[in-house]
Design a protein around this motif. Structure first.
Motif, PDB file in Angstrom:
ATOM      1  N   ARG A  19       0.853  -1.199   0.000  1.00 34.01           N
ATOM      2  CA  ARG A  19       0.000   0.000   0.000  1.00 34.01           C
ATOM      3  C   ARG A  19       0.880   1.236   0.000  1.00 34.01           C
ATOM      4  O   ARG A  19       1.765   1.385   0.845  1.00 34.01           O
ATOM      5  N   ILE A  20       0.633   2.122  -0.958  1.00 31.54           N
ATOM      6  CA  ILE A  20       1.438   3.335  -1.119  1.00 31.54           C
ATOM      7  C   ILE A  20       0.535   4.542  -0.919  1.00 31.54           C
ATOM      8  O   ILE A  20      -0.509   4.660  -1.569  1.00 31.54           O
ATOM      9  N   THR A  21       0.920   5.401   0.013  1.00 25.50           N
ATOM     10  CA  THR A  21       0.079   6.567   0.304  1.00 25.50           C
ATOM     11  C   THR A  21       0.708   7.827  -0.278  1.00 25.50           C
ATOM     12  O   THR A  21       1.887   7.837  -0.641  1.00 25.50           O
ATOM     13  N   ASP A  22      -0.086   8.913  -0.360  1.00 30.88           N
ATOM     14  CA  ASP A  22       0.440  10.054  -1.108  1.00 30.88           C
ATOM     15  C   ASP A  22       1.414  10.921  -0.318  1.00 30.88           C
ATOM     16  O   ASP A  22       1.927  11.907  -0.840  1.00 30.88           O
ATOM     17  N   ASP A  23       1.727  10.524   0.912  1.00 31.44           N
ATOM     18  CA  ASP A  23       2.855  11.160   1.601  1.00 31.44           C
ATOM     19  C   ASP A  23       4.163  10.451   1.217  1.00 31.44           C
ATOM     20  O   ASP A  23       5.223  10.761   1.753  1.00 31.44           O
ATOM     21  N   GLY A  24       4.064   9.499   0.300  1.00 33.91           N
ATOM     22  CA  GLY A  24       5.264   8.840  -0.211  1.00 33.91           C
ATOM     23  C   GLY A  24       5.642   7.575   0.541  1.00 33.91           C
ATOM     24  O   GLY A  24       6.631   6.933   0.218  1.00 33.91           O
ATOM     25  N   SER A  25       4.856   7.181   1.534  1.00 34.77           N
ATOM     26  CA  SER A  25       5.260   5.982   2.264  1.00 34.77           C
ATOM     27  C   SER A  25       4.739   4.716   1.594  1.00 34.77           C
ATOM     28  O   SER A  25       3.665   4.689   0.980  1.00 34.77           O
ATOM     29  N   ILE A  26       5.552   3.698   1.713  1.00 35.56           N
ATOM     30  CA  ILE A  26       5.239   2.404   1.115  1.00 35.56           C
ATOM     31  C   ILE A  26       5.166   1.398   2.248  1.00 35.56           C
ATOM     32  O   ILE A  26       6.101   1.286   3.042  1.00 35.56           O
ATOM     33  N   PHE A  27       4.042   0.708   2.339  1.00 36.87           N
ATOM     34  CA  PHE A  27       3.935  -0.305   3.373  1.00 36.87           C
ATOM     35  C   PHE A  27       3.641  -1.649   2.743  1.00 36.87           C
ATOM     36  O   PHE A  27       2.728  -1.783   1.935  1.00 36.87           O
ATOM     37  N   ALA A  28       4.427  -2.650   3.098  1.00 41.15           N
ATOM     38  CA  ALA A  28       4.181  -4.003   2.593  1.00 41.15           C
ATOM     39  C   ALA A  28       3.986  -4.932   3.787  1.00 41.15           C
ATOM     40  O   ALA A  28       4.743  -4.867   4.761  1.00 41.15           O
ATOM     41  N   THR A  29       2.978  -5.781   3.725  1.00 39.78           N
ATOM     42  CA  THR A  29       2.783  -6.772   4.787  1.00 39.78           C
ATOM     43  C   THR A  29       3.939  -7.774   4.735  1.00 39.78           C
ATOM     44  O   THR A  29       4.607  -7.907   3.703  1.00 39.78           O
ATOM     45  N   PRO A  30       4.189  -8.487   5.830  1.00 42.92           N
ATOM     46  CA  PRO A  30       5.284  -9.470   5.818  1.00 42.92           C
ATOM     47  C   PRO A  30       5.143 -10.471   4.669  1.00 42.92           C
ATOM     48  O   PRO A  30       6.141 -10.829   4.030  1.00 42.92           O
ATOM     49  N   GLU A  31       3.899 -10.888   4.382  1.00 49.79           N
ATOM     50  CA  GLU A  31       3.680 -11.860   3.297  1.00 49.79           C
ATOM     51  C   GLU A  31       4.044 -11.261   1.940  1.00 49.79           C
ATOM     52  O   GLU A  31       4.497 -11.970   1.050  1.00 49.79           O
ATOM     53  N   MET A  32       3.810  -9.967   1.769  1.00 49.76           N
ATOM     54  CA  MET A  32       4.194  -9.315   0.514  1.00 49.76           C
ATOM     55  C   MET A  32       5.695  -9.094   0.477  1.00 49.76           C
ATOM     56  O   MET A  32       6.351  -9.335  -0.541  1.00 49.76           O
ATOM     57  N   ARG A  33       6.260  -8.667   1.620  1.00 45.68           N
ATOM     58  CA  ARG A  33       7.695  -8.400   1.670  1.00 45.68           C
ATOM     59  C   ARG A  33       8.492  -9.663   1.306  1.00 45.68           C
ATOM     60  O   ARG A  33       9.491  -9.616   0.619  1.00 45.68           O
ATOM     61  N   ALA A  34       7.970 -10.808   1.786  1.00 42.25           N
ATOM     62  CA  ALA A  34       8.663 -12.078   1.530  1.00 42.25           C
ATOM     63  C   ALA A  34       8.674 -12.414   0.040  1.00 42.25           C
ATOM     64  O   ALA A  34       9.510 -13.191  -0.422  1.00 42.25           O
ATOM     65  N   ARG A  35       7.754 -11.816  -0.710  1.00 43.29           N
ATOM     66  CA  ARG A  35       7.649 -12.134  -2.134  1.00 43.29           C
ATOM     67  C   ARG A  35       8.266 -11.087  -3.046  1.00 43.29           C
ATOM     68  O   ARG A  35       8.421 -11.330  -4.242  1.00 43.29           O
ATOM     69  N   LEU A  36       8.540  -9.906  -2.506  1.00 41.94           N
ATOM     70  CA  LEU A  36       9.064  -8.835  -3.359  1.00 41.94           C
ATOM     71  C   LEU A  36      10.531  -9.077  -3.694  1.00 41.94           C
ATOM     72  O   LEU A  36      11.342  -9.331  -2.819  1.00 41.94           O
ATOM     73  N   GLU A  37      10.848  -8.986  -4.957  1.00 39.77           N
ATOM     74  CA  GLU A  37      12.230  -9.137  -5.401  1.00 39.77           C
ATOM     75  C   GLU A  37      12.714  -7.783  -5.888  1.00 39.77           C
ATOM     76  O   GLU A  37      11.962  -7.024  -6.485  1.00 39.77           O
ATOM     77  N   ALA A  38      13.971  -7.506  -5.589  1.00 46.15           N
ATOM     78  CA  ALA A  38      14.540  -6.244  -6.042  1.00 46.15           C
ATOM     79  C   ALA A  38      14.670  -6.264  -7.558  1.00 46.15           C
ATOM     80  O   ALA A  38      14.922  -7.298  -8.159  1.00 46.15           O
TER      81      ALA A  38
END
Ligand code: ADP
Ligand code: MG
Ligand code: MG
Length: 325
Positions: free
Chosen positions: A297-316
């Motif tokens: 979830r990305i909010t318009d103050d520029g912050s990006i939040f990923a749940t642990p389950e999403m973080r575990a799947r995100l690849e650089a």
């Protein structure tokens, strides 16, 4: 020993609900892929006819009947989709609610092009809000649908693409295709793992010309992104999203985009929309109620939040967004 050349990937593009929908099959002979695509094409045309909120067709007729207090007989496919929509709406506490078509239309989003002219007046917004349209106003008995509230106008745009990909997955499976990727503006779904080379999907960074990261989709998974950067209009320095907050009858504010990964297209799509509307404190509860765990979830103050389950799947991704996530 007979050497056979590997079957080529076969792709086709369809135009459904105002979006290009691309399908690519892997590992089957071209003739088999083309036959399956023909079945898909016919099915997509039917969905386009039956589910479109602002073109003549079954949904438009249903909306007219409901506004007049009459019951209406729908195609079994549409009845099933409405049942699913009502269930998802309940689980989202009405933040995703396809009954708000009147609100979407009032803000000018029942068109293939961005709205022109002024946003609705406060008086119009107050009237829309007083109508309080909800999926729970519907009674669906078999294929007979009626609404106890004349303000209900269905717009299936927040989950139709996801649902279309679920049906397409079923069609492809029935046609013997085990490996395919389906891509429809903001939503991707896969069958199989592309011969051990999983389809990798980038999540765009709405602030920069880059991506936040990539996710390698597992067989059967669907990733949908909703937000205010694809369909919107700007007035007086304010960006109006096409996602409406049913609690205010106004476009949602504060969220740039939400991506949801799950094993169901309609669920990912509906949840991505609901979690754009849900506020800071509410969205984790709504996600849990809807049964989705991997959320970005990305909010318009520029912050990006990923749940642990999403973080575990995100690849650089090279050149990707360097912010900590
Ligand atoms: P996209 O069209 O980019 O896939 P969404 O999946 O979020 O984006 O769907 C947004 C569409 O859903 C809007 O264009 C409108 O037709 C409809 N809609 C807007 N707000 C809501 C809402 N709160 N609940 C259900 N449907 C909505
Ligand atoms: Mg969508
Ligand atoms: Mg959606």
């Amino acid at each position: 020993r007979v050497l056979t050349a590997p079957a080529p990937d076969v792709s086709e593009t369809f135009y459904v609900f105002g979006t290009l929908l691309e399908v690519e099959t892997h590992g089957v002979p071209e003739a088999q892929a083309r036959d399956a695509m023909a079945v898909l094409g016919a099915h997509f045309r039917q969905m386009h006819r039956d589910w479109h909120a602002w073109a003549p067709g079954e949904l438009e007729s249903l909306n007219a009947a409901m506004a007049a207090g009459q019951s209406f007989e729908v195609d079994p496919g549409l009845a099933k989709l409405l049942q699913q929509g009502r269930d998802l709406a309940c689980r989202s506490e009405g933040l995703f609610d396809p009954a708000v078509g009147g609100m979407v239309e009032a803000w000018g989003f029942h068109a293939d092009t961005p709205p022109e002219g002024d946003p609705p007046s406060d008086a119009v917004v107050a009237k829309l809000l007083a109508g309080a349209p909800k999926m729970t106003d519907l009674t669906i008995t078999g294929t007979t649908v009626r609404s106890s509230n004349p303000a209900v106008q269905l717009d299936l745009g927040a989950y139709a693409k996801g649902a279309a990909l679920d049906l397409a997955e079923a069609d492809l499976t029935a046609a013997g295709i085990r490996d395919a990727v389906l891509n429809a503006g903001g939503g991707v779904q896969v069958l199989g793992d592309h011969g051990s080379r999983p389809w990798r999907v980038a999540i765009r960074d709405p602030f920069e010309w880059g991506v936040v990261g990539a996710v390698s989709l597992r067989p059967g998974e669907a990733l949908h992104t909703s937000g205010n950067y694809e369909r919107y209009f700007d007035r007086g320095g304010i960006r109006f999203s096409h996602i409406i907050d049913p609690r205010t009858a106004r476009p949602m504010r504060g969220v740039v985009s939400v991506s949801v990964l799950s094993d169901n297209g309609a669920l990912s799509d509906a949840a991505a929309t609901a979690l754009c509307v849900a506020g800071e404190e509410d969205w984790p509860r709504i996600a849990a109620q809807m049964g989705v765990r991997a959320v970005l979830r990305i909010t318009d103050d520029g912050s990006i939040f990923a749940t642990p389950e999403m973080r575990a799947r995100l690849e650089a991704v090279e050149g990707g967004f360097p912010a900590p996530i």
